[in-house]
Design an enzyme around this catalytic site. Structure first.
Site, PDB file in Angstrom:
ATOM      1  N   CYS A 122       0.804  -1.222   0.000  1.00 53.36           N
ATOM      2  CA  CYS A 122       0.000   0.000   0.000  1.00 53.36           C
ATOM      3  C   CYS A 122       0.838   1.274   0.000  1.00 53.36           C
ATOM      4  O   CYS A 122       0.288   2.372  -0.127  1.00 53.36           O
ATOM      5  CB  CYS A 122      -0.938  -0.004   1.202  1.00 53.36           C
ATOM      6  SG  CYS A 122      -1.811  -1.560   1.410  1.00 53.36           S
ATOM      7  N   LYS A 136      -9.727   7.680   2.259  1.00 52.29           N
ATOM      8  CA  LYS A 136     -10.149   6.315   1.953  1.00 52.29           C
ATOM      9  C   LYS A 136     -11.577   6.058   2.433  1.00 52.29           C
ATOM     10  O   LYS A 136     -12.189   5.067   2.052  1.00 52.29           O
ATOM     11  CB  LYS A 136      -9.188   5.299   2.555  1.00 52.29           C
ATOM     12  CG  LYS A 136      -7.821   5.278   1.888  1.00 52.29           C
ATOM     13  CD  LYS A 136      -6.922   4.216   2.500  1.00 52.29           C
ATOM     14  CE  LYS A 136      -5.516   4.286   1.914  1.00 52.29           C
ATOM     15  NZ  LYS A 136      -4.814   5.539   2.278  1.00 52.29           N
ATOM     16  N   HIS A 166      -9.813   1.560  -0.433  1.00 53.19           N
ATOM     17  CA  HIS A 166      -8.358   1.405  -0.370  1.00 53.19           C
ATOM     18  C   HIS A 166      -7.836   0.912  -1.718  1.00 53.19           C
ATOM     19  O   HIS A 166      -8.067  -0.226  -2.099  1.00 53.19           O
ATOM     20  CB  HIS A 166      -7.994   0.425   0.735  1.00 53.19           C
ATOM     21  CG  HIS A 166      -6.545   0.397   1.077  1.00 53.19           C
ATOM     22  ND1 HIS A 166      -5.594   1.123   0.403  1.00 53.19           N
ATOM     23  CD2 HIS A 166      -5.870  -0.282   2.053  1.00 53.19           C
ATOM     24  CE1 HIS A 166      -4.409   0.894   0.917  1.00 53.19           C
ATOM     25  NE2 HIS A 166      -4.554   0.047   1.930  1.00 53.19           N
ATOM     26  N   HIS A 192      -2.963   7.730   6.149  1.00 57.62           N
ATOM     27  CA  HIS A 192      -3.119   6.457   5.446  1.00 57.62           C
ATOM     28  C   HIS A 192      -4.461   5.827   5.842  1.00 57.62           C
ATOM     29  O   HIS A 192      -5.180   5.330   4.983  1.00 57.62           O
ATOM     30  CB  HIS A 192      -1.963   5.533   5.796  1.00 57.62           C
ATOM     31  CG  HIS A 192      -2.030   4.201   5.124  1.00 57.62           C
ATOM     32  ND1 HIS A 192      -1.927   4.053   3.763  1.00 57.62           N
ATOM     33  CD2 HIS A 192      -2.211   2.947   5.625  1.00 57.62           C
ATOM     34  CE1 HIS A 192      -2.025   2.763   3.442  1.00 57.62           C
ATOM     35  NE2 HIS A 192      -2.203   2.079   4.556  1.00 57.62           N
ATOM     36  N   PHE A 218       1.674  -3.401   4.004  1.00 60.39           N
ATOM     37  CA  PHE A 218       2.060  -4.716   4.509  1.00 60.39           C
ATOM     38  C   PHE A 218       3.531  -4.953   4.182  1.00 60.39           C
ATOM     39  O   PHE A 218       4.015  -4.595   3.105  1.00 60.39           O
ATOM     40  CB  PHE A 218       1.216  -5.805   3.839  1.00 60.39           C
ATOM     41  CG  PHE A 218      -0.159  -5.994   4.425  1.00 60.39           C
ATOM     42  CD1 PHE A 218      -0.651  -5.156   5.406  1.00 60.39           C
ATOM     43  CD2 PHE A 218      -0.973  -7.029   3.978  1.00 60.39           C
ATOM     44  CE1 PHE A 218      -1.918  -5.337   5.941  1.00 60.39           C
ATOM     45  CE2 PHE A 218      -2.245  -7.223   4.504  1.00 60.39           C
ATOM     46  CZ  PHE A 218      -2.720  -6.382   5.490  1.00 60.39           C
ATOM     47  N   GLU A 252      -1.460   4.514  13.527  1.00 58.41           N
ATOM     48  CA  GLU A 252      -1.131   5.736  12.801  1.00 58.41           C
ATOM     49  C   GLU A 252      -1.477   6.985  13.612  1.00 58.41           C
ATOM     50  O   GLU A 252      -0.724   7.970  13.589  1.00 58.41           O
ATOM     51  CB  GLU A 252      -1.835   5.791  11.447  1.00 58.41           C
ATOM     52  CG  GLU A 252      -1.389   7.010  10.647  1.00 58.41           C
ATOM     53  CD  GLU A 252      -2.010   7.120   9.279  1.00 58.41           C
ATOM     54  OE1 GLU A 252      -1.544   7.978   8.492  1.00 58.41           O
ATOM     55  OE2 GLU A 252      -2.951   6.359   8.975  1.00 58.41           O
TER      56      GLU A 252
END
Length: 408
Positions: free
Chosen positions: A163, A330, A335, A301, A394, A312
Protein backbone atom coordinates in the site's frame (compact mmCIF):
# COMPACT_ATOMS: atom_id res chain seq x y z
CA UNK A 1 20.10 24.21 0.90
CA UNK A 2 19.26 23.22 -2.64
CA UNK A 3 18.97 25.94 -5.22
CA UNK A 4 15.54 26.96 -6.44
CA UNK A 5 16.36 25.40 -9.79
CA UNK A 6 16.68 21.97 -8.17
CA UNK A 7 13.37 22.20 -6.31
CA UNK A 8 10.60 19.95 -7.56
CA UNK A 9 7.14 21.06 -8.61
CA UNK A 10 3.96 19.20 -9.52
CA UNK A 11 2.75 20.35 -12.93
CA UNK A 12 0.28 17.65 -13.93
CA UNK A 13 -2.37 15.49 -12.28
CA UNK A 14 -4.26 12.51 -13.64
CA UNK A 15 -6.57 10.00 -12.00
CA UNK A 16 -9.28 7.44 -12.55
CA UNK A 17 -10.92 6.34 -9.31
CA UNK A 18 -14.14 5.11 -7.72
CA UNK A 19 -15.16 8.77 -7.42
CA UNK A 20 -14.44 9.98 -10.94
CA UNK A 21 -12.84 9.30 -14.29
CA UNK A 22 -10.33 12.13 -13.93
CA UNK A 23 -8.53 14.22 -11.32
CA UNK A 24 -11.04 17.08 -11.32
CA UNK A 25 -14.16 14.98 -10.81
CA UNK A 26 -12.39 12.88 -8.15
CA UNK A 27 -11.46 16.01 -6.18
CA UNK A 28 -14.95 17.48 -6.51
CA UNK A 29 -16.47 14.23 -5.23
CA UNK A 30 -14.06 14.21 -2.26
CA UNK A 31 -15.11 17.72 -1.32
CA UNK A 32 -18.76 16.68 -1.67
CA UNK A 33 -18.19 13.72 0.67
CA UNK A 34 -19.35 11.13 -1.84
CA UNK A 35 -18.72 7.40 -1.51
CA UNK A 36 -17.36 5.23 -4.29
CA UNK A 37 -18.18 1.96 -2.52
CA UNK A 38 -20.87 -0.18 -4.14
CA UNK A 39 -22.35 -3.66 -3.98
CA UNK A 40 -20.68 -6.14 -6.32
CA UNK A 41 -22.99 -7.58 -8.95
CA UNK A 42 -20.64 -10.22 -10.39
CA UNK A 43 -21.93 -13.78 -10.17
CA UNK A 44 -19.00 -14.90 -8.00
CA UNK A 45 -19.74 -12.19 -5.44
CA UNK A 46 -22.92 -13.93 -4.29
CA UNK A 47 -20.83 -16.65 -2.65
CA UNK A 48 -18.18 -14.29 -1.31
CA UNK A 49 -18.04 -13.21 2.34
CA UNK A 50 -17.26 -9.73 0.97
CA UNK A 51 -19.81 -8.37 -1.48
CA UNK A 52 -18.77 -4.71 -1.64
CA UNK A 53 -15.91 -2.84 -3.29
CA UNK A 54 -14.98 0.59 -4.63
CA UNK A 55 -15.17 -0.03 -8.37
CA UNK A 56 -14.09 2.54 -10.96
CA UNK A 57 -16.58 5.29 -11.72
CA UNK A 58 -15.59 5.26 -15.41
CA UNK A 59 -14.56 2.08 -17.20
CA UNK A 60 -11.13 2.41 -18.90
CA UNK A 61 -12.49 0.60 -21.94
CA UNK A 62 -14.69 3.64 -22.61
CA UNK A 63 -11.56 5.82 -22.76
CA UNK A 64 -9.00 3.58 -24.46
CA UNK A 65 -9.42 2.18 -27.95
CA UNK A 66 -10.53 -1.43 -28.13
CA UNK A 67 -7.33 -2.91 -29.56
CA UNK A 68 -5.14 -1.17 -26.96
CA UNK A 69 -7.39 -2.13 -24.06
CA UNK A 70 -7.72 -5.83 -24.90
CA UNK A 71 -3.95 -6.32 -24.82
CA UNK A 72 -3.61 -4.83 -21.35
CA UNK A 73 -4.50 -5.93 -17.84
CA UNK A 74 -6.97 -3.64 -16.09
CA UNK A 75 -4.15 -2.35 -13.86
CA UNK A 76 -2.24 -1.28 -16.97
CA UNK A 77 -5.33 0.29 -18.49
CA UNK A 78 -5.96 2.56 -15.51
CA UNK A 79 -2.30 3.57 -15.34
CA UNK A 80 -2.35 4.63 -18.98
CA UNK A 81 -5.62 6.56 -18.57
CA UNK A 82 -4.26 8.50 -15.57
CA UNK A 83 -0.86 9.11 -17.18
CA UNK A 84 -2.38 10.48 -20.37
CA UNK A 85 -4.47 12.93 -18.37
CA UNK A 86 -1.52 14.02 -16.22
CA UNK A 87 0.69 14.54 -19.28
CA UNK A 88 -1.98 16.66 -21.00
CA UNK A 89 -2.56 18.57 -17.79
CA UNK A 90 1.15 19.39 -17.58
CA UNK A 91 1.05 20.76 -21.12
CA UNK A 92 2.86 17.79 -22.69
CA UNK A 93 6.38 19.05 -21.86
CA UNK A 94 8.80 19.25 -24.76
CA UNK A 95 11.65 17.24 -23.31
CA UNK A 96 14.43 14.99 -24.59
CA UNK A 97 13.55 11.32 -24.21
CA UNK A 98 16.63 10.60 -22.09
CA UNK A 99 15.61 13.30 -19.58
CA UNK A 100 12.12 11.84 -19.02
CA UNK A 101 11.51 8.96 -16.60
CA UNK A 102 8.49 6.98 -15.38
CA UNK A 103 7.87 5.49 -11.93
CA UNK A 104 4.55 3.68 -11.46
CA UNK A 105 4.09 1.60 -8.32
CA UNK A 106 1.64 -1.25 -7.83
CA UNK A 107 0.96 -3.89 -5.25
CA UNK A 108 -0.18 -6.79 -7.42
CA UNK A 109 0.21 -5.72 -11.04
CA UNK A 110 -1.62 -8.05 -13.42
CA UNK A 111 -2.79 -10.52 -10.80
CA UNK A 112 -6.30 -10.70 -12.26
CA UNK A 113 -4.86 -11.69 -15.63
CA UNK A 114 -2.88 -14.46 -13.97
CA UNK A 115 -5.92 -15.77 -12.11
CA UNK A 116 -8.21 -15.58 -15.14
CA UNK A 117 -5.73 -17.21 -17.50
CA UNK A 118 -5.10 -19.99 -14.98
CA UNK A 119 -8.83 -20.69 -15.01
CA UNK A 120 -8.70 -20.91 -18.81
CA UNK A 121 -5.66 -23.21 -18.67
CA UNK A 122 -7.38 -25.59 -16.27
CA UNK A 123 -10.72 -25.55 -18.09
CA UNK A 124 -9.63 -25.53 -21.74
CA UNK A 125 -5.93 -26.31 -21.98
CA UNK A 126 -2.75 -24.45 -22.89
CA UNK A 127 -3.78 -23.59 -26.45
CA UNK A 128 -6.60 -21.38 -25.17
CA UNK A 129 -4.32 -19.20 -23.02
CA UNK A 130 -3.90 -15.68 -24.42
CA UNK A 131 -0.58 -14.93 -26.16
CA UNK A 132 -0.65 -11.58 -24.31
CA UNK A 133 -0.69 -13.26 -20.89
CA UNK A 134 2.91 -12.58 -19.84
CA UNK A 135 3.08 -8.87 -20.75
CA UNK A 136 -0.37 -8.44 -19.19
CA UNK A 137 0.54 -10.02 -15.85
CA UNK A 138 3.97 -8.40 -15.46
CA UNK A 139 4.11 -6.20 -12.36
CA UNK A 140 6.18 -3.67 -14.31
CA UNK A 141 3.50 -3.55 -17.03
CA UNK A 142 1.93 -0.21 -15.96
CA UNK A 143 5.30 1.59 -15.92
CA UNK A 144 6.31 -0.06 -19.19
CA UNK A 145 3.14 0.97 -21.02
CA UNK A 146 3.37 4.55 -19.77
CA UNK A 147 7.04 4.81 -20.75
CA UNK A 148 6.26 3.52 -24.24
CA UNK A 149 3.32 5.92 -24.56
CA UNK A 150 5.46 8.94 -23.63
CA UNK A 151 8.76 7.81 -25.12
CA UNK A 152 10.48 8.05 -21.73
CA UNK A 153 14.04 6.71 -21.87
CA UNK A 154 15.58 7.86 -18.58
CA UNK A 155 14.20 4.80 -16.81
CA UNK A 156 10.90 3.03 -16.14
CA UNK A 157 10.67 1.86 -12.53
CA UNK A 158 8.12 -0.12 -10.50
CA UNK A 159 8.18 0.08 -6.70
CA UNK A 160 6.25 -2.88 -5.30
CA UNK A 161 5.72 -2.03 -1.64
CA UNK A 162 2.10 -3.01 -1.04
CA UNK A 163 0.00 0.00 0.00
CA UNK A 164 3.04 2.32 0.09
CA UNK A 165 3.90 1.69 -3.58
CA UNK A 166 2.37 4.86 -5.04
CA UNK A 167 3.99 7.12 -2.46
CA UNK A 168 7.34 5.36 -2.82
CA UNK A 169 7.08 5.97 -6.57
CA UNK A 170 6.83 9.70 -5.93
CA UNK A 171 9.75 9.58 -3.49
CA UNK A 172 11.86 7.73 -6.08
CA UNK A 173 10.88 10.29 -8.71
CA UNK A 174 12.17 13.01 -6.40
CA UNK A 175 15.47 11.17 -6.09
CA UNK A 176 15.82 10.82 -9.87
CA UNK A 177 15.40 14.58 -10.34
CA UNK A 178 17.69 15.49 -7.44
CA UNK A 179 20.39 13.14 -8.71
CA UNK A 180 20.24 14.80 -12.12
CA UNK A 181 19.07 11.65 -13.89
CA UNK A 182 15.87 13.25 -15.18
CA UNK A 183 14.25 16.66 -15.48
CA UNK A 184 10.67 15.35 -15.64
CA UNK A 185 9.26 12.20 -14.03
CA UNK A 186 5.76 10.80 -14.48
CA UNK A 187 5.07 9.06 -11.17
CA UNK A 188 2.19 7.44 -9.31
CA UNK A 189 0.44 4.18 -8.67
CA UNK A 190 -2.09 1.79 -10.19
CA UNK A 191 -4.14 -1.12 -8.90
CA UNK A 192 -7.08 -3.18 -10.13
CA UNK A 193 -7.52 -6.42 -8.25
CA UNK A 194 -11.18 -6.68 -7.26
CA UNK A 195 -11.42 -10.47 -7.48
CA UNK A 196 -12.86 -13.33 -5.47
CA UNK A 197 -9.47 -14.61 -4.26
CA UNK A 198 -8.05 -11.48 -2.58
CA UNK A 199 -11.48 -10.67 -1.16
CA UNK A 200 -11.68 -14.13 0.39
CA UNK A 201 -8.15 -13.79 1.73
CA UNK A 202 -8.79 -10.39 3.28
CA UNK A 203 -12.04 -11.65 4.79
CA UNK A 204 -10.27 -14.64 6.32
CA UNK A 205 -7.65 -12.28 7.76
CA UNK A 206 -10.45 -10.09 9.15
CA UNK A 207 -8.96 -7.07 7.40
CA UNK A 208 -11.87 -6.24 5.07
CA UNK A 209 -15.16 -4.68 6.14
CA UNK A 210 -18.14 -7.02 6.12
CA UNK A 211 -20.76 -4.26 6.08
CA UNK A 212 -22.25 -5.74 2.91
CA UNK A 213 -25.67 -4.22 3.55
CA UNK A 214 -24.44 -0.63 3.88
CA UNK A 215 -21.59 -0.18 1.40
CA UNK A 216 -21.40 3.60 1.57
CA UNK A 217 -20.90 3.39 5.36
CA UNK A 218 -18.38 0.52 5.30
CA UNK A 219 -15.15 2.50 5.08
CA UNK A 220 -14.99 4.48 8.32
CA UNK A 221 -11.44 5.46 9.36
CA UNK A 222 -10.93 6.53 12.97
CA UNK A 223 -14.59 5.82 13.78
CA UNK A 224 -15.96 3.70 16.58
CA UNK A 225 -17.17 0.39 15.15
CA UNK A 226 -14.87 0.30 12.10
CA UNK A 227 -14.31 -3.28 10.97
CA UNK A 228 -11.78 -3.09 8.13
CA UNK A 229 -10.98 -1.48 4.81
CA UNK A 230 -12.87 -1.69 1.53
CA UNK A 231 -10.93 -2.80 -1.54
CA UNK A 232 -10.81 -0.26 -4.36
CA UNK A 233 -9.29 0.12 -7.80
CA UNK A 234 -7.87 2.91 -9.88
CA UNK A 235 -4.78 4.95 -10.64
CA UNK A 236 -3.28 8.33 -9.90
CA UNK A 237 -0.31 9.89 -11.68
CA UNK A 238 1.64 13.11 -11.12
CA UNK A 239 4.01 14.94 -13.42
CA UNK A 240 7.00 16.12 -11.39
CA UNK A 241 9.54 18.57 -12.81
CA UNK A 242 12.78 20.20 -11.82
CA UNK A 243 11.64 23.68 -10.86
CA UNK A 244 14.07 25.37 -13.22
CA UNK A 245 12.87 23.31 -16.16
CA UNK A 246 9.21 24.06 -15.35
CA UNK A 247 9.94 27.78 -14.95
CA UNK A 248 11.77 27.94 -18.26
CA UNK A 249 8.74 26.62 -20.08
CA UNK A 250 6.37 28.74 -17.94
CA UNK A 251 4.50 25.74 -16.65
CA UNK A 252 1.78 26.11 -14.04
CA UNK A 253 2.65 24.43 -10.73
CA UNK A 254 0.09 22.98 -8.32
CA UNK A 255 2.51 22.65 -5.41
CA UNK A 256 6.07 21.81 -4.49
CA UNK A 257 7.19 18.35 -3.48
CA UNK A 258 9.46 19.49 -0.66
CA UNK A 259 10.50 16.27 1.06
CA UNK A 260 10.10 12.52 1.37
CA UNK A 261 10.82 9.90 4.00
CA UNK A 262 10.89 6.15 3.35
CA UNK A 263 11.51 3.60 6.09
CA UNK A 264 10.91 -0.06 6.85
CA UNK A 265 9.70 -1.58 10.13
CA UNK A 266 11.52 -4.94 10.07
CA UNK A 267 8.79 -5.88 12.52
CA UNK A 268 5.81 -7.87 11.19
CA UNK A 269 4.49 -8.88 7.77
CA UNK A 270 1.09 -7.22 8.27
CA UNK A 271 1.08 -5.24 11.53
CA UNK A 272 2.42 -1.71 11.25
CA UNK A 273 4.93 -0.18 13.64
CA UNK A 274 4.42 3.31 15.08
CA UNK A 275 8.19 3.61 15.39
CA UNK A 276 8.73 3.06 11.66
CA UNK A 277 5.93 5.45 10.74
CA UNK A 278 7.33 8.13 13.04
CA UNK A 279 10.76 7.79 11.44
CA UNK A 280 9.24 8.19 7.96
CA UNK A 281 7.37 11.35 8.90
CA UNK A 282 10.34 12.86 10.69
CA UNK A 283 12.61 12.04 7.76
CA UNK A 284 10.19 13.72 5.33
CA UNK A 285 9.98 16.85 7.47
CA UNK A 286 13.75 17.03 7.86
CA UNK A 287 14.20 16.54 4.12
CA UNK A 288 11.78 19.39 3.45
CA UNK A 289 13.41 21.62 6.04
CA UNK A 290 10.16 22.22 7.93
CA UNK A 291 9.35 21.81 11.60
CA UNK A 292 6.48 19.68 12.93
CA UNK A 293 4.64 22.81 14.07
CA UNK A 294 4.68 24.09 10.46
CA UNK A 295 2.45 21.21 9.29
CA UNK A 296 -1.14 22.36 8.89
CA UNK A 297 -2.65 19.23 7.33
CA UNK A 298 -2.05 15.48 7.25
CA UNK A 299 -3.65 13.14 4.72
CA UNK A 300 -3.62 9.96 6.78
CA UNK A 301 -3.12 6.46 5.45
CA UNK A 302 -6.05 5.47 7.73
CA UNK A 303 -7.57 2.44 6.03
CA UNK A 304 -10.35 1.79 8.59
CA UNK A 305 -8.82 -1.23 10.32
CA UNK A 306 -9.31 -1.35 14.10
CA UNK A 307 -5.60 -1.62 14.98
CA UNK A 308 -3.99 0.15 12.03
CA UNK A 309 -5.83 3.44 12.51
CA UNK A 310 -4.79 3.60 16.17
CA UNK A 311 -1.14 2.92 15.33
CA UNK A 312 -1.13 5.74 12.80
CA UNK A 313 -2.96 8.12 15.13
CA UNK A 314 -0.27 7.48 17.73
CA UNK A 315 2.53 7.97 15.20
CA UNK A 316 1.11 11.25 13.83
CA UNK A 317 0.74 12.62 17.36
CA UNK A 318 4.34 11.70 18.17
CA UNK A 319 5.99 12.82 14.93
CA UNK A 320 3.96 15.92 14.09
CA UNK A 321 1.65 16.67 17.01
CA UNK A 322 -2.10 16.84 17.49
CA UNK A 323 -2.52 20.31 15.96
CA UNK A 324 -2.75 19.48 12.19
CA UNK A 325 -6.13 19.01 10.54
CA UNK A 326 -6.22 15.33 9.58
CA UNK A 327 -8.35 13.72 6.91
CA UNK A 328 -8.83 10.14 5.71
CA UNK A 329 -9.94 10.12 2.09
CA UNK A 330 -10.15 6.32 1.95
CA UNK A 331 -13.48 6.81 3.70
CA UNK A 332 -14.72 7.83 0.24
CA UNK A 333 -12.46 6.06 -2.25
CA UNK A 334 -11.90 2.77 -0.50
CA UNK A 335 -8.36 1.40 -0.37
CA UNK A 336 -6.61 1.45 -3.75
CA UNK A 337 -3.54 -0.39 -2.41
CA UNK A 338 -0.67 0.33 -4.83
CA UNK A 339 -2.39 3.50 -6.03
CA UNK A 340 -3.43 4.70 -2.57
CA UNK A 341 -0.29 6.66 -1.77
CA UNK A 342 -0.41 8.52 -5.07
CA UNK A 343 -4.11 9.34 -4.68
CA UNK A 344 -3.50 10.55 -1.14
CA UNK A 345 -0.69 12.72 -2.49
CA UNK A 346 -3.01 14.22 -5.11
CA UNK A 347 -5.62 15.06 -2.48
CA UNK A 348 -2.90 16.68 -0.39
CA UNK A 349 -1.60 18.72 -3.33
CA UNK A 350 -5.08 20.03 -4.10
CA UNK A 351 -5.70 20.84 -0.43
CA UNK A 352 -2.50 22.92 -0.52
CA UNK A 353 -3.53 24.64 -3.76
CA UNK A 354 -7.15 25.32 -2.83
CA UNK A 355 -6.87 25.85 0.91
CA UNK A 356 -9.58 23.32 1.68
CA UNK A 357 -9.38 19.94 3.43
CA UNK A 358 -11.93 17.21 2.57
CA UNK A 359 -13.95 15.83 5.45
CA UNK A 360 -13.61 12.23 6.57
CA UNK A 361 -16.79 10.39 5.65
CA UNK A 362 -18.66 8.14 8.10
CA UNK A 363 -16.98 9.63 11.16
CA UNK A 364 -20.16 9.73 13.24
CA UNK A 365 -18.34 9.02 16.51
CA UNK A 366 -14.55 9.22 16.66
CA UNK A 367 -12.67 6.50 18.51
CA UNK A 368 -11.82 8.05 21.91
CA UNK A 369 -8.28 6.68 21.60
CA UNK A 370 -7.66 8.87 18.53
CA UNK A 371 -6.21 12.10 19.89
CA UNK A 372 -6.17 13.99 16.59
CA UNK A 373 -8.09 16.86 14.99
CA UNK A 374 -9.85 14.79 12.33
CA UNK A 375 -11.92 16.84 9.88
CA UNK A 376 -15.49 15.52 9.72
CA UNK A 377 -18.92 16.65 8.64
CA UNK A 378 -17.88 19.22 6.05
CA UNK A 379 -14.66 20.32 4.35
CA UNK A 380 -12.53 22.76 6.29
CA UNK A 381 -11.40 25.93 4.54
CA UNK A 382 -7.98 26.94 5.86
CA UNK A 383 -4.69 28.05 4.27
CA UNK A 384 -2.44 24.99 3.87
CA UNK A 385 1.17 26.14 3.36
CA UNK A 386 2.64 22.79 4.47
CA UNK A 387 1.01 19.36 4.34
CA UNK A 388 2.04 15.77 4.88
CA UNK A 389 0.74 12.64 3.12
CA UNK A 390 1.23 9.15 4.59
CA UNK A 391 1.20 5.70 3.00
CA UNK A 392 2.01 2.51 4.88
CA UNK A 393 1.98 -1.05 3.56
CA UNK A 394 2.06 -4.72 4.51
CA UNK A 395 5.64 -5.82 4.92
CA UNK A 396 6.48 -2.77 7.00
CA UNK A 397 6.81 -0.21 4.20
CA UNK A 398 6.40 3.42 5.27
CA UNK A 399 6.42 6.48 3.02
CA UNK A 400 5.65 10.10 3.90
CA UNK A 401 5.64 13.07 1.52
CA UNK A 402 5.71 16.79 2.29
CA UNK A 403 4.05 19.29 -0.06
CA UNK A 404 4.18 23.07 0.17
CA UNK A 405 2.59 25.89 -1.81
CA UNK A 406 3.97 26.41 -5.29
CA UNK A 407 5.08 29.93 -4.41
CA UNK A 408 6.94 28.84 -1.25
Amino acid sequence: MRGADMGIVVTGLGATTPLGGDAGSTWAAMLAGESGVRRLDEEWAAASPVRIAARLKVEPTTVLDRVTARRMDRCQQVALVAAREAWRDAGAPDIAADRLAVVIGTGTGGAVTMLDQDDILEASGARRVSPHTVPMLMVNGPAAHVSIELGARAGAHTPVSACASGAEAIALAMDLIRLGRADVVVAGGAEACVHALPLAGFAQARAHSLRNDEPDAASRPFAVGRDGFVIGEGACVLVLERAGFAAARRARAYARLAGAGVTSDAFHITAGSAEGQVRAMRAALADAGVAPQDVVHVNAHATSTPKGDLVEAESIAEAVGVHPAVTATKSMTGHLFGAAGALGAMATILAVRDGVIPATRNLDVIDPEVKLDVVAGRPRGVPVPVALANAFGFGGHNASLVFTRADA
